[in-house]
Design a protein around this motif. Structure first.
Motif, PDB file in Angstrom:
ATOM      1  N   ASP A 129       1.321  -1.962   0.022  1.00 35.37           N
ATOM      2  CA  ASP A 129       0.757  -3.015   0.871  1.00 35.37           C
ATOM      3  C   ASP A 129       1.064  -4.386   0.284  1.00 35.37           C
ATOM      4  N   VAL A 130       0.787  -4.526  -0.988  1.00 39.65           N
ATOM      5  CA  VAL A 130       0.934  -5.822  -1.640  1.00 39.65           C
ATOM      6  C   VAL A 130       2.390  -6.270  -1.646  1.00 39.65           C
ATOM      7  N   MET A 131       3.284  -5.312  -1.843  1.00 36.98           N
ATOM      8  CA  MET A 131       4.692  -5.680  -1.918  1.00 36.98           C
ATOM      9  C   MET A 131       5.262  -6.030  -0.559  1.00 36.98           C
ATOM     10  N   TRP A 132       4.901  -5.259   0.439  1.00 36.82           N
ATOM     11  CA  TRP A 132       5.637  -5.395   1.691  1.00 36.82           C
ATOM     12  C   TRP A 132       4.815  -5.633   2.935  1.00 36.82           C
ATOM     13  N   HIS A 133       3.494  -5.660   2.791  1.00 37.46           N
ATOM     14  CA  HIS A 133       2.696  -5.870   4.005  1.00 37.46           C
ATOM     15  C   HIS A 133       1.547  -6.831   3.753  1.00 37.46           C
ATOM     16  N   MET A 134       1.873  -7.911   3.083  1.00 36.41           N
ATOM     17  CA  MET A 134       0.851  -8.895   2.756  1.00 36.41           C
ATOM     18  C   MET A 134       0.161  -9.417   4.019  1.00 36.41           C
ATOM     19  N   ASP A 135       0.927  -9.611   5.067  1.00 35.97           N
ATOM     20  CA  ASP A 135       0.330 -10.131   6.298  1.00 35.97           C
ATOM     21  C   ASP A 135      -0.701  -9.157   6.876  1.00 35.97           C
ATOM     22  N   ARG A 187      -6.360  -7.588   7.718  1.00 42.79           N
ATOM     23  CA  ARG A 187      -7.474  -6.705   7.380  1.00 42.79           C
ATOM     24  C   ARG A 187      -8.636  -7.513   6.844  1.00 42.79           C
ATOM     25  N   PHE A 188      -8.344  -8.405   5.924  1.00 42.79           N
ATOM     26  CA  PHE A 188      -9.414  -9.233   5.363  1.00 42.79           C
ATOM     27  C   PHE A 188     -10.151 -10.019   6.436  1.00 42.79           C
TER      28      PHE A 188
END
Lengths: 185, 185
Positions: B98-104, B109-110
DNA sequence: AATTTCATGTAACCAGTTACATGATTCA
DNA sequence: TGAATCATGTAACTGGTTACATGAAATT
């Protein structure tokens, strides 16, 4: 034939890589699966068709390295038109739209720009980029001031993250400009 | 029926919005075309089919507000299963991937998390997020040290931007945690 | 009266995903 | 000799894009 150089992000990434040095499909996949460029799918179902498309456009040309093997290894290199299309795409003006919704494309463009068109054009790009980011930043700030009270703390935090990101991009660009300017004469 | 809650980003965005309050397709389009959530296409060809899909999954339910008009206005609201699926999706552990490739996606989610599951869970999410970002940051730094000399100044600058972005996200998360913790008791 | 906004949809197309398939070469 | 890696591809599917289409309600 196809004038709209409406490169998809994947096509741009592939074209840019091949512009740096000739690569086979497998090479491209390897780059996508082992480097920070990895958010592109390295799946064969994405890469090989994309290479074919790009070749059909006349932007790259595959050369068979078939040292008597049955499985030929196809190494693609940029054609002259390919290099032209790439350079044109990379040096397009930075728009507000790009900054708002295609930041990743802009970063990709930057990553290839220096290699393809040199320092001066890259600095120009960065200046446009910085200006556009800063403009967007202030309009975002304004928007936020307007809606701040109406939002939940969570919404506010999410927006803060957006602001932070733009801010850091603006700073990065200004720093990069300085570095590039003092590194060449 | 469909167990894999493999929400696409668009579905997640729609589901999250409708979770905040019932919306029609037109309302969703308006949000996407007038707010910072605008990088989602607000095209009818994307929204209406997506709404249908989600409804078929049983996560939302459309209610016709047909005040005798021929054109009925369909207002969708989250079903109970919908809320469950959404909550489950939002509270999934934050992965390296998630952190590497799906930050958006993580940011999306946040943005919905606090509203759907409350402060405590949101803080938990942020802690996982911060930890994962920091971990990735240090491995990125290491990678960069290894390849630094082999790269062009442009490549180095591009990587710097990546580092900056992760750094600012980590800081943001730590700040957000503090704020949320001192805002509730 | 004309324009804009509200409101919902479809059809053709395209790019990317997942899964499958094949076989050579190198390494343990 | 068995596993991993090199190397290229296809087929079915899915989701999103662009463009088209319709018409009511509100605004100017």
């Amino acid at each position: 034939m196809q004038e709209k150089n409406q490169l998809s992000t994947l096509s741009l990434a592939i074209l840019g890589l091949i512009g740096q040095k000739p690569l086979s499909g497998y090479d491209v996949r390897k780059v996508f699966s082992t480097t920070p460029m990895g958010h592109f799918s390295s799946s064969p179902g994405a890469i090989y068709p994309a290479l074919k498309r790009i070749e059909k456009n006349g932007w790259i040309k595959g050369e068979v390295k078939n040292r008597k093997t049955l499985r030929p290894k196809l190494v693609f290199k940029l054609t002259d038109t390919g290099r032209k299309v790439l350079a044109e795409h990379l040096t397009r003006p930075v728009t507000k739209d790009d900054v708002m919704w295609h930041m990743d494309d802009l970063m990709l463009r930057f990553a290839f720009l220096g290699h393809v068109v040199g320092r001066k054009q890259t600095v120009k790009f960065l200046k446009e980029f910085a200006a556009e980011v800063e403009a967007h930043l202030s309009s975002l700030r304004q928007y936020m001031d307007e809606v701040r009270e109406t939002m939940s703390p969570y919404g506010r935090l999410a927006m803060d993250n957006g602001l932070d990101s733009y801010r850091v991009n603006a700073r990065w660009a200004r720093r990069a400009i300085k570095q590039l300017q003092q590194s060449g004469e």
